[in-house]
Design an enzyme around this catalytic site. Structure first.
Site, PDB file in Angstrom:
ATOM      1  CB  SER A  48      -0.951  -0.045   1.197  1.00 24.40           C
ATOM      2  OG  SER A  48      -1.962   0.925   1.082  1.00 24.40           O
ATOM      3  CG  ASP A 209      -4.313  -1.553   0.232  1.00 23.36           C
ATOM      4  OD1 ASP A 209      -3.555  -2.301   0.882  1.00 23.36           O
ATOM      5  OD2 ASP A 209      -4.271  -0.320   0.287  1.00 23.36           O
TER       6      ASP A 209
END
Length: 401
Positions: A48, A209
């Site tokens: 991320s 993500d």
């Protein structure tokens, strides 16, 4: 049997705006190293927002402090508008597209999300030099870098990695490693928080993500050759002791949770819980390996010990975010008001989305304080043998350079 040479890995976990904390920790590491020292982490793994920090470090591996200074420059001046559209036309248009596709049932050719993160794409395209990763690998200042993403079709946690040479891919239950040349799309996919930012198409599959279903965040570093790891987390759960040494007051009557509180717990379960579980499992395996003969530990047969150093926030980040909630652009405050995100109780959600300088700077300072509190153990971990004294003496220490 002789112990193999140490290969140190750096794990930068995900967490949206919380990743500013990592910059503070990294700045202290840069100060502990000799002036002009190269990257001390042959293996760097990011997820991320941590993946963005990881690529920045990998592209400046020749001089570690240069990469850290670049990160400080960006994070300390952040504004939400650099990450997602926060202007009134942008927020309302994105909200309408999301509602039209997901509530009214009108199909859309493009993936929809609550926020439009096109500004982040433009920022990363301007600031990151992916070609410099090749230079870092060829010069020997980097062995491998990994960026994690989640495949929505396969339901696999995929680690896209770039290495100095051919590194065997791996396949475990719901997690695989794929060697490739990293680029902008990998970072956009890795940082696409579910529902908040749109997924990204990579190799005929949509990715989001990397923290989603990432059951073993430390595993990629081990697959890439690391036998000791530094983990810079974004969860205050490792601290153990509540802020101020006391537990907060207990409510007589529990109020119904707001949508923001529920969303905060969901984000925490995505970004935080898996790393904590993996660290706990690794500590258990280390204890088990301690009972095995030394020869089997170093020969690759059986369980091997992995030295782990963890630095994580000593203060609750949701409380820090709640203090800065008025820094959120007015359009976002109106948009999120109904969910409860703009109240003090909504600080958990804000802690991931508040890309504002005031909040990020406080996280950077917290990261510096926490790293300085562990400076001596960091020096030992990095192979800096001289004790922490004056900066001139630290600079004269050549160990670990």
């Amino acid at each position: 049997m002789q112990r193999p040479a140490d290969c140190t890995g750096l794990i930068l976990s995900g967490g949206g705006a919380r990743a500013a904390y990592q910059v503070g920790v990294l700045s202290v590491i840069a100060e502990l190293l000799p002036a002009g020292a190269a990257n001390p982490f042959p293996v760097i793994c990011g997820t991320s927002a941590g993946a963005i920090n990881a690529v920045a470090l990998a592209s400046h591996a020749r001089t570690f402090s240069d990469g850290v200074e670049r990160l400080q420059e960006v994070w300390s001046q952040f504004r939400c508008e650099q990450v997602y559209r926060s202007d009134w036309p942008g927020v309302t248009a994105q909200a309408w597209r999301w509602a039209r596709a997901n509530l009214l049932g009108f199909p859309s050719k493009k993936p929809t999300a609550l926020l439009d993160n096109e500004p982040l794409r433009q920022l990363l395209d301007r600031t990151l030099k992916f070609g410099q990763i090749d230079d870092s690998l060829m010069s020997g200042h980097l062995r491998a870098i990994s960026v994690s993403a989640f495949g929505y079709q396969s339901a696999d946690s995929v680690n896209f990695y770039q290495g100095e040479a051919r590194i065997s891919p791996w396949a475990r239950h719901r997690r695989v490693g794929v060697q490739t040349r990293l680029g902008l799309e990998h970072l956009m996919a890795s940082s696409a928080i579910p529902l908040v930012f749109p997924p990204v198409l990579l190799n005929r599959e949509w990715f989001g993500d990397g923290a989603v279903r990432q059951r073993a965040p430390i595993s990629p570093a081990l697959h890439l050759g690391a036998n000791r790891v530094l983990v810079i987390g974004v969860s205050d759960n490792f601290a153990g002791q509540p802020a101020g040494g006391r537990r907060g007051p207990r409510l007589r009557t529990a109020l119904p949770p707001t949508l923001a509180q529920i969303g905060g717990h969901l984000l925490n379960s995505t970004f935080v819980d898996n790393l904590e579980t993996d660290v706990e499992l690794l500590e258990r395996m280390n204890r088990l390996a301690g009972y095995m003969p030394a020869g089997s530990r170093y020969s690759g047969r059986g369980v091997r010990q992995v030295e782990v150093q963890i630095i994580s926030p000593s203060e609750p980040l949701n409380l820090i975010a709640a203090r800065h909630r008025k820094a959120l652009p007015r359009s976002l405050r109106v948009f999120l008001r109904g969910s409860g995100a703009t109240r003090a109780s909504g600080g958990s959600v804000l802690s991931y989305l508040l890309f504002e300088a005031e909040y990020c700077q406080e996280l950077i300072e917290l990261g510096r304080r926490d790293a300085l509190a562990k400076a001596e153990s960091l020096q030992r971990f990095l192979g800096l043998l001289c004790p922490l004294q004056e900066s001139t003496e630290v600079d004269s220490c050549a160990g670990g350079a």
